[in-house]
Design an enzyme around this catalytic site. Structure first.
Site, mmCIF file in Angstrom:
data_model
loop_
_atom_site.group_PDB
_atom_site.id
_atom_site.type_symbol
_atom_site.label_atom_id
_atom_site.label_comp_id
_atom_site.label_asym_id
_atom_site.label_seq_id
_atom_site.Cartn_x
_atom_site.Cartn_y
_atom_site.Cartn_z
ATOM 1 N N ARG A 38 14.411 63.544 68.407
ATOM 2 C CA ARG A 38 16.051 63.942 68.755
ATOM 3 C C ARG A 38 16.795 62.865 68.565
ATOM 4 O O ARG A 38 17.845 63.113 67.841
ATOM 5 C CB ARG A 38 15.861 64.408 70.394
ATOM 6 N N ASP A 39 17.110 61.922 69.625
ATOM 7 C CA ASP A 39 18.277 60.812 69.469
ATOM 8 C C ASP A 39 18.050 60.158 68.095
ATOM 9 O O ASP A 39 19.234 59.795 67.442
ATOM 10 C CB ASP A 39 17.999 59.823 70.727
ATOM 11 N N HIS A 48 17.701 54.028 79.121
ATOM 12 C CA HIS A 48 18.144 54.441 77.854
ATOM 13 C C HIS A 48 18.995 53.669 77.142
ATOM 14 O O HIS A 48 20.129 53.907 77.471
ATOM 15 C CB HIS A 48 18.616 56.171 77.876
ATOM 16 N N HIS A 53 20.668 51.876 73.951
ATOM 17 C CA HIS A 53 20.952 51.737 72.482
ATOM 18 C C HIS A 53 21.061 49.841 72.274
ATOM 19 O O HIS A 53 21.203 49.479 73.226
ATOM 20 C CB HIS A 53 22.116 52.535 71.924
ATOM 21 N N CYS A 89 24.635 58.574 68.525
ATOM 22 C CA CYS A 89 25.013 59.596 69.043
ATOM 23 C C CYS A 89 26.421 59.930 67.967
ATOM 24 O O CYS A 89 27.322 58.984 67.726
ATOM 25 C CB CYS A 89 25.534 59.688 70.210
ATOM 26 N N ASN A 138 18.523 53.540 69.399
ATOM 27 C CA ASN A 138 17.815 53.148 70.453
ATOM 28 C C ASN A 138 17.167 51.946 70.500
ATOM 29 O O ASN A 138 16.737 51.679 69.171
ATOM 30 C CB ASN A 138 17.013 54.332 71.094
HETATM 31 P P1 HMG Z 1 32.359 74.452 72.633
HETATM 32 O O1 HMG Z 1 32.815 74.578 71.625
HETATM 33 O O2 HMG Z 1 33.217 73.672 73.895
HETATM 34 O O3 HMG Z 1 31.272 75.769 73.104
HETATM 35 O O4 HMG Z 1 30.733 73.320 72.547
HETATM 36 P P2 HMG Z 1 31.824 77.145 73.481
HETATM 37 O O5 HMG Z 1 31.150 77.656 74.784
HETATM 38 O O6 HMG Z 1 33.185 77.456 73.659
HETATM 39 O O7 HMG Z 1 31.316 77.807 72.174
HETATM 40 C C1 HMG Z 1 31.774 77.698 70.562
HETATM 41 C C2 HMG Z 1 30.798 77.872 69.963
HETATM 42 O O8 HMG Z 1 29.803 77.068 69.936
HETATM 43 C C3 HMG Z 1 30.365 79.384 69.805
HETATM 44 O O9 HMG Z 1 29.983 79.636 68.470
HETATM 45 C C4 HMG Z 1 29.236 79.173 70.604
HETATM 46 O O10 HMG Z 1 28.159 80.435 70.175
HETATM 47 C C5 HMG Z 1 28.455 78.038 70.100
HETATM 48 P P3 HMG Z 1 31.167 80.794 67.533
HETATM 49 O O11 HMG Z 1 31.380 82.000 68.493
HETATM 50 O O12 HMG Z 1 32.168 79.875 67.373
HETATM 51 O O13 HMG Z 1 30.531 80.849 66.348
HETATM 52 N N1 HMG Z 1 27.739 77.431 71.038
HETATM 53 C C6 HMG Z 1 26.409 77.051 70.798
HETATM 54 N N2 HMG Z 1 25.610 77.263 69.832
HETATM 55 C C7 HMG Z 1 24.163 76.934 70.127
HETATM 56 N N3 HMG Z 1 23.903 76.370 71.093
HETATM 57 C C8 HMG Z 1 24.512 76.180 71.939
HETATM 58 C C9 HMG Z 1 25.809 76.330 72.054
HETATM 59 N N4 HMG Z 1 26.746 76.467 72.945
HETATM 60 C C10 HMG Z 1 27.863 76.897 72.244
HETATM 61 N N5 HMG Z 1 24.004 75.576 73.311
HETATM 62 C C11 HMG Z 1 28.893 72.141 73.196
HETATM 63 C C12 HMG Z 1 30.135 72.912 73.708
HETATM 64 C C13 HMG Z 1 28.391 71.490 74.329
HETATM 65 C C14 HMG Z 1 28.029 73.399 72.686
HETATM 66 C C15 HMG Z 1 29.124 71.468 71.978
HETATM 67 O O14 HMG Z 1 30.166 70.603 72.491
HETATM 68 C C16 HMG Z 1 27.989 70.776 71.388
HETATM 69 O O15 HMG Z 1 27.086 71.194 70.902
HETATM 70 N N6 HMG Z 1 28.075 69.375 71.556
HETATM 71 C C17 HMG Z 1 26.985 68.622 71.033
HETATM 72 C C18 HMG Z 1 26.703 67.313 71.779
HETATM 73 C C19 HMG Z 1 25.432 66.572 71.424
HETATM 74 O O16 HMG Z 1 24.410 67.167 70.832
HETATM 75 N N7 HMG Z 1 25.781 65.199 71.430
HETATM 76 C C20 HMG Z 1 24.461 64.568 71.064
HETATM 77 C C21 HMG Z 1 23.484 64.522 72.014
HETATM 78 S S1 HMG Z 1 23.936 63.668 73.868
HETATM 79 C C22 HMG Z 1 23.555 61.813 73.300
HETATM 80 O O17 HMG Z 1 23.025 61.713 72.374
HETATM 81 C C23 HMG Z 1 23.461 61.152 74.405
HETATM 82 C C24 HMG Z 1 21.956 60.579 74.826
HETATM 83 O O18 HMG Z 1 21.247 60.326 73.771
HETATM 84 C C25 HMG Z 1 22.252 59.706 76.234
HETATM 85 C C26 HMG Z 1 23.055 58.471 75.659
HETATM 86 O O19 HMG Z 1 22.761 57.623 74.696
HETATM 87 O O20 HMG Z 1 24.161 58.187 76.107
HETATM 88 C C27 HMG Z 1 21.268 61.780 75.671
HETATM 89 MG MG MG Z 2 21.155 58.178 73.199
#
Ligand code: HMG
Ligand code: MG
Length: 305
Positions: A18-19, A210, A212, A243, A252
């Site tokens: 994933r990450d 966690h 990085h 990310c 990481n």
């Molecule tokens: P948004 O645009 O605010 O959501 O995104 P919305 O509810 O307004 O929906 C807009 C569109 O997104 C719509 O589609 C929804 O259907 C679709 P459209 O009508 O335009 O075709 N949508 C989705 N599609 C699939 N699955 C969903 C979903 N939700 C809405 N769940 C949202 C909000 C959170 C979805 C968006 O901002 C997003 O996907 N962000 C991605 C964030 C991400 O994955 N970041 C990386 C992971 S976190 C990380 O790496 C940190 C971590 O490792 C810890 C660390 O190191 O800090 C965990």
């Molecule tokens: Mg991370």
């Protein structure tokens, strides 16, 4: 020989699929992701963060989430987790039968906006029904807390913000939190303070690190956590990761390097380091670049010399 304050056993959560892969520009086929998971579980990893149910427009690499989950030959005793930022993601994830879901918030407002397009308070409102639905379905809920020492947009993050977020997570029923140094800027005392802020709300058995490794501090940050009694850590095979919304942040901490550290201190992980190195080599070969795992590379070279 073992230091009295160190845990005898550590649980590593492998976040490579994933990450590790979410930030890769070249699309990695589902079959390669599935093979990676198979190799990781064969190496003894008991918890694997497989994918995320986020918007495919935001993170195209994770668009094959359901296919990957469906393709894994699950092993008894291994737990498979996925990221779910909202009910839409949770509903899709539920169909793939994860053992654990992860809601992910940030201790900094700016990163919350960039990463999940809403404020910290709004994120908690979105997570609350996800957490309730998951717990009603008997699925364990972890919360990832990003930017607990530093933020790519706001700079240093104070422990008060971490405590605030941890309290909000606890309040909606999150069962475990991961304290993340998203951009790898932390040094041991800062990480210790972020952990202490979290431990105001969560038991020591409900907290993980966690880290990085952008600034090469992840292993020392792991060590100070071990000295605090923290025994759960995320790590990524071959040191993959980053990310898309944390520019400049590298991978990481490499699982191989953490395992080398732990085994070298007599701490049990249940992981076969040789097999883990093979898993790291497999994904590095596919990506066409050398591994970021330092111990992994050294041991691989030694084995082949
Ligand atoms: P948004 O645009 O605010 O959501 O995104 P919305 O509810 O307004 O929906 C807009 C569109 O997104 C719509 O589609 C929804 O259907 C679709 P459209 O009508 O335009 O075709 N949508 C989705 N599609 C699939 N699955 C969903 C979903 N939700 C809405 N769940 C949202 C909000 C959170 C979805 C968006 O901002 C997003 O996907 N962000 C991605 C964030 C991400 O994955 N970041 C990386 C992971 S976190 C990380 O790496 C940190 C971590 O490792 C810890 C660390 O190191 O800090 C965990
Ligand atoms: Mg991370």
């Amino acid at each position: 020989m073992k230091h009295l304050n160190l845990p005898a056993r550590v649980k590593l959560v492998e976040v490579g699929p994933r990450d590790g892969l979410q930030n890769e520009k070249q699309m990695v086929p589902a079959s390669v992701k599935i093979e990676l998971v198979h190799r990781l579980q064969a190496a003894g990893l008991k918890e694997i963060e497989v994918t995320s149910f986020v918007s495919p427009k935001w993170v195209p690499q994770m668009a094959d989430n359901a296919e990957v989950m469906a393709g894994i030959n699950r092993l008894a005793g291994v737990r498979y987790s996925v990221l779910t930022p909202n009910l839409q993601g949770f509903d899709a994830a539920l169909l793939t039968h994860p053992n654990e879901i992860v809601v992910f918030g940030s201790a900094s407002e700016a990163f919350s906006q960039k990463n999940i397009n809403c404020s910290m308070a709004e994120s908690i409102e979105r997570f609350a029904p996800v957490v309730a639905a998951a717990r009603a379905a008997g699925i364990y809920v972890r919360g990832a807390m990003s930017c607990t020492v530093g933020c790519p947009y706001e700079g240093e993050v104070s422990p008060d913000r971490v405590s605030y977020l941890a309290g909000l997570m606890k309040g909606i029923g999150v069962q475990h939190v991961g304290v993340a140094d998203t951009i790898g800027v932390g040094t041991p005392l800062k990480v210790q303070r972020a952990m202490e802020a979290t431990l105001k709300h969560f038991d020591i058995n409900e907290v993980s690190g966690h880290f990085h490794d952008t600034y090469g501090q992840a292993l020392v940050n792991t060590l100070i956590c071990l000295q605090m009694g923290i025994w759960q850590f995320d790590a990524s095979v071959a040191g993959l990761g980053g990310c898309p919304y944390a520019k400049g942040a590298t991978g990481n901490v490499a699982t191989e390097d953490v395992v080398y550290l732990l085994h070298g201190m007599g701490i049990d992980t249940g992981i076969d380091l040789d097999k883990l190195i093979d898993a790291g080599q497999f994904i590095s070969d596919f990506l066409g670049r050398p591994t970021n795992a330092r111990a992994g590379k050294a041991l691989f070279n030694k084995r082949n010399s």
